[in-house]
Design an enzyme around this catalytic site. Structure first.
Site, PDB file in Angstrom:
ATOM      1  N   CYS A   1      -0.446   6.978   7.342  1.00 41.11           N
ATOM      2  CA  CYS A   1      -1.790   6.414   7.496  1.00 41.11           C
ATOM      3  C   CYS A   1      -2.746   7.492   8.015  1.00 41.11           C
ATOM      4  O   CYS A   1      -2.407   8.251   8.921  1.00 41.11           O
ATOM      5  CB  CYS A   1      -1.734   5.244   8.468  1.00 41.11           C
ATOM      6  SG  CYS A   1      -3.352   4.562   8.915  1.00 41.11           S
TER       7      CYS A   1
ATOM      8  N   CYS B   1      -4.215   6.168  11.970  1.00 38.22           N
ATOM      9  CA  CYS B   1      -3.429   6.288  13.211  1.00 38.22           C
ATOM     10  C   CYS B   1      -2.562   7.544  13.248  1.00 38.22           C
ATOM     11  O   CYS B   1      -1.974   7.858  14.279  1.00 38.22           O
ATOM     12  CB  CYS B   1      -2.562   5.050  13.414  1.00 38.22           C
ATOM     13  SG  CYS B   1      -1.272   4.821  12.156  1.00 38.22           S
TER      14      CYS B   1
ATOM     15  N   ARG C   1       3.703   6.925   2.620  1.00 35.46           N
ATOM     16  CA  ARG C   1       2.872   8.048   3.078  1.00 35.46           C
ATOM     17  C   ARG C   1       2.156   7.667   4.368  1.00 35.46           C
ATOM     18  O   ARG C   1       1.924   6.486   4.642  1.00 35.46           O
ATOM     19  CB  ARG C   1       1.866   8.466   2.003  1.00 35.46           C
ATOM     20  CG  ARG C   1       0.839   7.421   1.650  1.00 35.46           C
ATOM     21  CD  ARG C   1      -0.056   7.900   0.500  1.00 35.46           C
ATOM     22  NE  ARG C   1      -1.147   6.980   0.222  1.00 35.46           N
ATOM     23  CZ  ARG C   1      -1.058   5.892  -0.508  1.00 35.46           C
ATOM     24  NH1 ARG C   1       0.105   5.565  -1.053  1.00 35.46           N
ATOM     25  NH2 ARG C   1      -2.109   5.116  -0.707  1.00 35.46           N
TER      26      ARG C   1
ATOM     27  N   THR D   1       0.814  -1.224   0.000  1.00 36.85           N
ATOM     28  CA  THR D   1       0.000   0.000   0.000  1.00 36.85           C
ATOM     29  C   THR D   1       0.845   1.272   0.000  1.00 36.85           C
ATOM     30  O   THR D   1       0.316   2.354  -0.245  1.00 36.85           O
ATOM     31  CB  THR D   1      -0.915   0.027   1.235  1.00 36.85           C
ATOM     32  OG1 THR D   1      -0.109   0.057   2.427  1.00 36.85           O
ATOM     33  CG2 THR D   1      -1.825  -1.185   1.260  1.00 36.85           C
TER      34      THR D   1
ATOM     35  N   CYS E   1      -1.874   0.904  15.277  1.00 37.86           N
ATOM     36  CA  CYS E   1      -2.892   1.249  14.275  1.00 37.86           C
ATOM     37  C   CYS E   1      -4.020   0.208  14.263  1.00 37.86           C
ATOM     38  O   CYS E   1      -3.754  -1.003  14.278  1.00 37.86           O
ATOM     39  CB  CYS E   1      -2.257   1.333  12.896  1.00 37.86           C
ATOM     40  SG  CYS E   1      -3.427   1.881  11.611  1.00 37.86           S
TER      41      CYS E   1
ATOM     42  N   CYS F   1       2.445   3.164   9.384  1.00 35.55           N
ATOM     43  CA  CYS F   1       1.535   3.253  10.529  1.00 35.55           C
ATOM     44  C   CYS F   1       2.283   3.141  11.849  1.00 35.55           C
ATOM     45  O   CYS F   1       3.435   2.697  11.897  1.00 35.55           O
ATOM     46  CB  CYS F   1       0.506   2.116  10.483  1.00 35.55           C
ATOM     47  SG  CYS F   1      -0.449   1.978   8.967  1.00 35.55           S
TER      48      CYS F   1
END
Length: 307
Positions: free
Chosen positions: A63, A66, A61, A28, A36, A32
């Site tokens: 999350c 969280c 990038r 993805t 999370c 996190c």
């Protein structure tokens, strides 16, 4: 912490490690906190990072659930084993690190991080960063570290120091191994060998390692989180010839459930013998988990028990 320990913290959503590290998911490209609430990824897709800045640099990038780039609220202080004031200081220092990486100038970074003046910034930051804010902003470039190495009964010992104090005392099988480790840890600093200049410090450390004297009270220049500082301070209260278990150490800190966090702090101890983590053993009394080899830990304990 090892990656295995970090993965276990992710699986358990362990609140003690809410800001200790972040993890990125390759499928993805999102990173996190270990706490999370999102669905757990496959372990083979996970990469661990020391902080949000490192994860961003690797192309991940943040999350949106969280929010790993936002400092945790102070009500996690109890779970983390630190006071509210200590937690706020840690959060402010983490914010300073992120601001310094934006190449906007030290003063601007300090104000953005919550320091009210340049005096407060330069008085408090070096003890946490291990260097001045300006030096940290350049990745440690310009910091000067001198070191010396000598053979001893436990192999080889390295002592390194900055202008402020000793930043590393390490044990190893060869001078080359210890020198490589020092350069890897302080990769952007100016590092040079200085056996003559560090002769007194090295002699005192070697004599202590060989059991001839008590460990010297040396000035230190080391970085630590608030929780690590508490653990290392408690280690110094363990008498020579004594041992306690990791769970007993956690109980002394008033954090009986933080055994793994205590073990992690011991593993990150940068100065052998100053913080005598070799005196912390398993519940069964067996020597385990020493940064400079379990065999050296056994030998240290055996010698101290005979004194």
């Amino acid at each position: 912490m090892t990656n295995k320990e970090k993965w276990q913290a992710v699986l358990e959503r362990d609140g003690r490690f809410g800001d200790a590290f972040v993890y990125g998911v390759s499928s993805t490209r999102i990173f996190c906190r270990p706490t999370c609430p999102s669905k757990r990824p496959q372990e083979e897709n996970v990469t661990f990072f020391e902080g949000a800045g490192a994860a961003r640099e690797a192309g991940f990038r943040a999350c949106k659930r969280c929010k790993p780039e936002v400092a945790l609220p102070v009500d996690v202080a109890e779970a983390s084993g630190v006071t509210e004031r200590e937690l706020k200081e840690v959060q402010r220092m983490e914010a300073l690190k992120q601001e310094l990486q934006k190449d906007q100038g030290v003063l601007t970074a300090g104000l953005e991080a919550g320091f009210g003046s340049t005096r407060a910034l330069y008085e408090r930051a070096p003890s946490r960063l291990g260097m001045t804010p300006a030096t940290y902003a350049k990745g440690g470039a310009g910091a000067s570290i001198r070191y010396a190495v000598q053979e001893c009964e436990l192999g080889f010992v390295l002592v390194a120091r900055t202008e402020v104090g000793v930043c590393s005392i390490a044990l190893g099988d060869s001078s080359e191994e210890l020198e490589d480790g020092l350069r890897a840890e302080f990769f952007a600093a100016q590092i040079g060998r200085d056996d003559a200049g560090l002769a007194d410090e090295l002699r005192m450390v070697v004599e202590s390692l060989d059991g001839k004297t008590a460990f010297p009270d040396l000035p230190l220049d080391i970085r630590a989180t608030a929780f690590q500082a508490r653990v290392w301070k408690e280690l110094q209260r363990i008498g020579r010839g004594e041992t306690i278990s990791y769970s007993q150490l956690a109980e002394r800190l008033g954090e009986p459930k933080a055994v793994r966090a205590v073990a992690s702090a011991c593993a990150r101890n940068p100065v052998a013998l100053v913080h005598p983590c070799h005196r912390v053993v398993g519940k069964d009394g067996a020597a385990r988990g020493f940064r400079w080899s379990v065999e050296r830990k056994r030998r240290l304990l055996e010698r101290e028990s005979r004194e």
